[in-house]
Design an enzyme around this catalytic site. Sequence first.
Site, PDB file in Angstrom:
ATOM      1  N   ASN A 390       0.813  -1.206   0.000  1.00 35.17           N
ATOM      2  CA  ASN A 390       0.000   0.000   0.000  1.00 35.17           C
ATOM      3  C   ASN A 390       0.852   1.264   0.000  1.00 35.17           C
ATOM      4  OD1 ASN A 390      -2.048   1.845   0.243  1.00 35.17           O
ATOM      5  ND2 ASN A 390      -3.141   0.723   1.794  1.00 35.17           N
ATOM      6  N   ASP A 391       1.376   1.614   1.133  1.00 33.03           N
ATOM      7  CA  ASP A 391       2.103   2.882   1.233  1.00 33.03           C
ATOM      8  C   ASP A 391       3.323   2.947   0.323  1.00 33.03           C
ATOM      9  OD1 ASP A 391       0.346   3.699   3.258  1.00 33.03           O
ATOM     10  OD2 ASP A 391       1.455   2.474   4.681  1.00 33.03           O
ATOM     11  N   VAL A 392       3.960   1.786   0.100  1.00 35.31           N
ATOM     12  CA  VAL A 392       5.219   1.802  -0.656  1.00 35.31           C
ATOM     13  C   VAL A 392       5.002   2.076  -2.145  1.00 35.31           C
ATOM     14  CG1 VAL A 392       6.383   0.287   0.968  1.00 35.31           C
ATOM     15  CG2 VAL A 392       5.245  -0.689  -1.022  1.00 35.31           C
ATOM     16  N   VAL A 393       3.731   2.097  -2.607  1.00 35.49           N
ATOM     17  CA  VAL A 393       3.451   2.414  -4.012  1.00 35.49           C
ATOM     18  C   VAL A 393       2.545   3.636  -4.130  1.00 35.49           C
ATOM     19  CG1 VAL A 393       3.786   0.088  -4.931  1.00 35.49           C
ATOM     20  CG2 VAL A 393       1.544   0.749  -4.041  1.00 35.49           C
ATOM     21  N   SER A 431      -1.260   1.996   7.385  1.00 33.35           N
ATOM     22  CA  SER A 431      -0.982   3.333   7.890  1.00 33.35           C
ATOM     23  C   SER A 431      -2.225   4.207   7.903  1.00 33.35           C
ATOM     24  CB  SER A 431       0.087   4.009   7.029  1.00 33.35           C
ATOM     25  OG  SER A 431      -0.477   4.312   5.770  1.00 33.35           O
TER      26      SER A 431
END
Lengths: 465, 96
Positions: A390-393, A431
Amino acid sequence: MTSALDFIIPAAYFIAAVMFIYGLKAMSSPVTARRGILWSGAAMLVAVLVTFVHPEVKGNYALMIVAIAIGSVAAWWTAKRVAMTDMPQMIALYNGMGGGAAAAIAGVELLKASSGAVTMDLATIILAVLGGIIGSIAFTGSLIAFAKLQGWMRKTWRFSGQQILNLLVFVTTVVLGAVLVVQGASTGVLIAFFAFALLAGLLITVPIGGADMPVVISLYNALTGLAVGFEGYVLQNPAMMIAGIVVGAAGSLLTQLMAKAMNRPLSNVLFAGFGKADEDAAGAAASGEMKSIDATDAAIQMAYAEKVIIIPGYGMAVAQAQHKIWELTELLTARGVKVSFAIHPVAGRMPGHMNVLLAEAGVPYDVIHDLEDINAQFPTTDVALVIGANDVVNPAARKDPSSPIHGMPILDADRAKNCIVIKRGQGTGFSGIENLLFFEENTRMLYGDAQKVAQALISGVKSLG
Amino acid sequence: MEGWVALYIFMLAAFTGVEVISRVPSILHTPLMSGSNFIHGIVLVGAMVILGMADTSAEIIVGFIAVVLAAGNVVGGYVVTERMLEMFSSTGRKKE
């Protein structure tokens, strides 16, 4: 006899220290890593065995053996059973135990000082107190980290004045520590000191969100190392000093590297957290709608692609889909599709956690790429397959200055010609930040459990013959 | 031990720690953290000494807890690290 022991004991600790450093060094390369842990294990065995004949050890041998048996059997039993996905919280738990042991050593030494059984010079009492604070914080902090990652504790309590309360508790701990140093230990102050130090670890960790846990676990690992090093000085044991400080320094560096990978200063991780910022920032920038795709269409798209990049996240890990994903990769490769894996430094629940999971599934290193290596390839990639990441993309890190993750390096999945996101539902990730990628024109959502979806993709590719 | 000698030990050990880790590929960060976690399990040695020289019941109880916790650190740390590294070595072989 005594003179022989006077030589043998320090010599054994020395050899153990050398072997620890050698072992840690060997653990830093995949080729020699296995040898490294064996060396370190042998060093530990030598150090523990020689301690049974340590001149300061006068008795309680039976208790010692019982205690070692209890700790070892419990840890062995749990460590053998834990799934690879749950590894981070177990590492946190074992780390916390080490911190607790260091704090307990400080406790007993200060207790002895308070009863006048031993006298400590200033440096010794300062390091005993410091080790006590750090070890206690690492102990309770790691236990909270464990509880959070294990899912026993889902809430991140936040209330106004929380930071002031935390600061007060921490300052009180330091003041009580200073009293111990200046006035000498007394039992009452000692108990209050440890109570506040343990409370500080709890309070600091409770508001930290799950997405920041990798950094926190690494930080507590470093802290435990420091505490062990300091108590090593108190006990005049160079092996403890060396091993503890080496780990403390190594852990601090790892913590820094990780904080950098998330583009967040450590102070931010500890004192801010994603959860607070997302209330005002997230969602505001997200526009458009999520468009879904079914597994068969996704399979066709990938089977006829030239280049596919797979971005695994924790969602793949919890679904235990890594084996199916590797099977899918092999099928695609057989059709002439060039498949690579892209791994963000903080994917998973720990840095490098995703690499462990892919290694478990038998994915060879040469198809796995770091963020720096692969980001330039996304514009020429036909399909970026995001699995439970999720957050990493999240392109908000690049595009939305108001986003709490703005500035964090991400994998540029949004720059691929097509992007397929496997996800269980429409909610936000760990997150709690809305992901702009899901609303992009070229993104399609493939809803479902990662393992079932991967199976459907496999069947889809197979049916093409 | 003299304070200055201890300071030198701390300083050299700190540089060693940074130096050993600084060039590690990120794929090994988790096993490495777990491995360093195991190494600070050396605290078991200190916990044994503490229990071995404990006199009062309070000292014995706290010392006993210290040994239980430290033994957990050592054994847990070793087993999980070994399990992770085992997978890496099998991947390595597959590649060859």
